[in-house]
Design a protein around this motif. Structure first.
Motif, PDB file in Angstrom:
ATOM      1  N   ARG A 153       0.863  -1.180   0.000  1.00  0.00           N
ATOM      2  CA  ARG A 153       0.000   0.000   0.000  1.00  0.00           C
ATOM      3  C   ARG A 153       0.899   1.228   0.000  1.00  0.00           C
ATOM      4  N   HIS A 155       0.902   5.501   0.275  1.00  0.00           N
ATOM      5  CA  HIS A 155       0.183   6.715   0.678  1.00  0.00           C
ATOM      6  C   HIS A 155       1.028   7.922   0.285  1.00  0.00           C
ATOM      7  N   SER A 174       4.662   7.246   2.037  1.00  0.00           N
ATOM      8  CA  SER A 174       4.870   6.131   2.966  1.00  0.00           C
ATOM      9  C   SER A 174       4.372   4.859   2.301  1.00  0.00           C
ATOM     10  N   VAL A 176       3.702   0.650   2.917  1.00  0.00           N
ATOM     11  CA  VAL A 176       3.507  -0.457   3.855  1.00  0.00           C
ATOM     12  C   VAL A 176       3.558  -1.751   3.045  1.00  0.00           C
ATOM     13  N   SER A 178       3.643  -6.052   2.886  1.00  0.00           N
ATOM     14  CA  SER A 178       3.319  -7.343   3.502  1.00  0.00           C
ATOM     15  C   SER A 178       4.151  -8.399   2.774  1.00  0.00           C
ATOM     16  N   VAL A 212       7.945   0.612   5.560  1.00  0.00           N
ATOM     17  CA  VAL A 212       7.812  -0.270   6.728  1.00  0.00           C
ATOM     18  C   VAL A 212       7.180  -1.577   6.270  1.00  0.00           C
ATOM     19  N   ASP A 213       7.359  -2.641   7.073  1.00  0.00           N
ATOM     20  CA  ASP A 213       6.747  -3.921   6.763  1.00  0.00           C
ATOM     21  C   ASP A 213       5.538  -4.154   7.636  1.00  0.00           C
ATOM     22  N   GLN A 214       4.939  -5.357   7.523  1.00  0.00           N
ATOM     23  CA  GLN A 214       3.702  -5.622   8.244  1.00  0.00           C
ATOM     24  C   GLN A 214       3.887  -5.719   9.745  1.00  0.00           C
ATOM     25  N   GLY A 216       5.732  -3.557  11.420  1.00  0.00           N
ATOM     26  CA  GLY A 216       6.061  -2.224  11.899  1.00  0.00           C
ATOM     27  C   GLY A 216       7.541  -1.923  11.921  1.00  0.00           C
TER      28      GLY A 216
END
Length: 548
Positions: A153, A155, A174, A176, A178, A212-214, A216
């Motif tokens: 994702r 943003h 940013s 994110v 997974s 960042v990864d899932q 955090g």
């Protein structure tokens, strides 16, 4: 129907009637188990091997894919725990191509297809929002295409444009991620994601992208202004330098001591400070140093006016005097010149410009310079044999160790001014060195899996053979050794019973009869009556009919 079957297959009927009741039950169980086992093996062989078609499908895409599979009569199932959609292994690629032709799966994020459905009268704000959503979706798809990333994702925070330079702000982003189970991203892959996002958004600097990864965990390096607070590449560079020096030492000493008789460790202190230096120097240009003339200007002017001199009156208005020639004519000034005559003025000006020596130097010192090296080397004693042929270890002499130290200094570029240190130790190594043994063939995963499959098939085959030769075959063999038909069995039983009765009567009447034959016939009659009462009943029935 039963009588017809018995009459059509008299041998099988007689064989089945001759089997005892307990053996009949075991035979029936064995036959049923054999049929069930064969049926299970057939079903097991017919069951296809399922492979993952899609993993982590969105709910909307999952429903569309399942509906398409049902329409095409393609079997499917879900993996336990993972939620992955699975289809037969031999049809995975075929189904994926068919789904791609149908535009499935569409993905949980929308891309620039949002701009295709713009309605008439859409406000500028809504257009900007849809454009930002489409850009975020396209970036997420690009990042998600990496093999280690299951979902992504993005943003974007894009400030409003302004005409005031002081109020202008840079956009930020940013991401994110997974990741798949057991997968990680190295520093190069994270930097690739950062630069991908930075290059796709106008005026977005790389330091404004956070990944960042899932769990955090921050994957992108933290920044403090223009300087990185933590850089793993620097640590990697230090380790690379140390390993390079260790290899140099071991390579140069291995021909002397042997490959397994030298150990070296190097600790390198590096300076990663970035230094910029600017200097401006002026050189002397006075004698005896030669000076360079840059320019020279010379100017000369004559300023003066000659007028009639003397006292006004009769004397000054007299006619000129006749000229006289003289050899020496001293410079004389007319009387009137001193009083009121004009004089000439000469003005000379000379200007010389010299070059001034000036040196401007801008130097950016390289980072990563070695500040200090700490070297530790351990040598094993020299292995030799004594007069008796026994192995002994002898240490190196001081002269030999001095030569080895000199070799190490030359190999690593040892500098005392820099503060480098070198420590050499000569000692006997411990014989109990850990040697990594190769994994035996029977412990390798491939061989273990093959052995499990072979054992499974052997157990199945052993079970089938046991049912056939341990239960079914003995049962039929025992039945074949029994009386073939009820009539023959009745005659044999009747003969045994008649023989027993006759012998009993003879014995009661005083006639001599062999007791062994009587006992054997009696035992046969008892066993026959116990195994098959119908035969005994048939014999008794014939006796009654004969008496009548």
């Amino acid at each position: 129907m039963a009588e017809t079957t018995l009459n059509s297959n008299p041998n099988m009927t007689q064989l089945l009637l001759g089997i005892p009741s307990q053996q009949k039950v075991g035979l029936i169980v064995a036959v049923a188990a054999t049929v069930a086992l064969l049926a299970g093996l057939w079903l097991w062989g017919q069951t296809p091997d399922y492979r993952v078609l899609y993993a982590n499908l969105a709910e909307r895409d999952g429903g569309a894919v399942i509906e398409s599979l049902q329409q095409q009569n393609i079997p499917y199932k879900f993996a336990e725990g993972g939620g992955a959609l699975m289809v037969p292994a031999d049809r995975v690629y075929e189904v994926r191509l068919k789904m791609a032709a149908l535009g499935l799966p569409k993905g949980g994020t929308a891309g620039f297809e949002l701009m295709e459905n713009q309605k008439f009268g859409t406000s500028q704000f809504l257009e900007q929002v849809n454009f930002q959503r489409a850009l975020e979706g396209e970036l997420a798809r690009s990042v998600q295409s990496m093999s280690a990333i299951a979902n992504a994702r993005v943003h974007l925070a894009i400030p409003k444009p302004t005409v005031f330079v002081k109020e202008k702000q840079k956009p930020t982003a940013s991401v994110v991620l997974s990741l798949y189970a057991g997968r990680t991203l190295d520093e190069g892959q994270v930097n690739a994601i950062v630069h991908l996002i930075s290059s796709s958004v106008p005026d977005l600097p790389a330091q404004n992208v956070t990944v960042v990864d899932q769990t955090g965990t921050l994957l992108s390096a933290a920044h403090d202004g223009n300087r990185q607070m933590l850089d793993a590449s620097q640590l990697k560079y230090v380790r690379q330098i140390e390993q390079d020096y260790v290899k140099r030492i071991e390579d140069i000493l291995s021909p002397i001591t042997g490959a397994q008789n030298v150990r070296a460790q190097v600790t390198a202190s590096l300076d990663f400070t970035v230094t910029e230096q600017t200097s401006e120097n002026y050189g002397p240009n006075q004698p005896p140093n030669a000076a360079a003339v840059r320019s020279m200007q010379s100017a000369e002017s004559l300023d003066g006016v000659k007028t009639a001199g003397g006292v006004p009156g009769a004397l000054s208005n007299q006619p000129p005097v006749p000229a006289t020639a003289t050899i020496v004519n001293p410079a004389t000034t007319l009387p009137g010149a001193a009083a009121g005559g004009g004089a000439e003025k000469t003005h000379k000006e000379l200007r010389t410009n010299y070059e001034v020596d000036r040196t401007i130097q801008h130097v950016q010192l390289p980072s990563g310079n070695i500040k200090r090296l700490a070297i530790a080397v351990v040598l094993n004693n020299r292995n030799a044999t004594d007069a008796e042929g026994k192995p002994v270890s002898t240490p190196y002499s001081e002269d030999e160790k001095a030569k080895i130290v000199a070799l190490i200094r030359e190999a690593v570029g040892f500098e005392e001014k820099r503060g480098d240190s070198l420590n050499l130790l000569n000692s006997a190594f411990n014989d109990t060195r850990e040697v990594m043994a190769e994994v035996p063939l029977w412990q390798q995963p491939e061989m273990v899996a093959l052995a499990k499959d072979i054992l499974k098939y052997l157990l199945i085959g052993g079970g089938v053979l046991y049912l056939l030769f341990g239960i079914i075959r003995p049962a039929f063999r025992q039945a074949s050794e029994s009386p073939a038909s009820p009539g023959e069995a009745g005659d044999t039983g009747e003969a045994a019973l008649n023989s027993g009765t006759a012998e009993g009567g003879t014995e009661n009447g005083g006639q001599a009869a062999p007791r062994n034959a009587y006992a054997e016939n009696l035992q046969i009659a008892k066993q026959l009556a116990k195994d098959d009462p119908k035969i005994v009943a048939t014999v008794v029935k014939e006796w009654v009919n004969k008496d009548e």
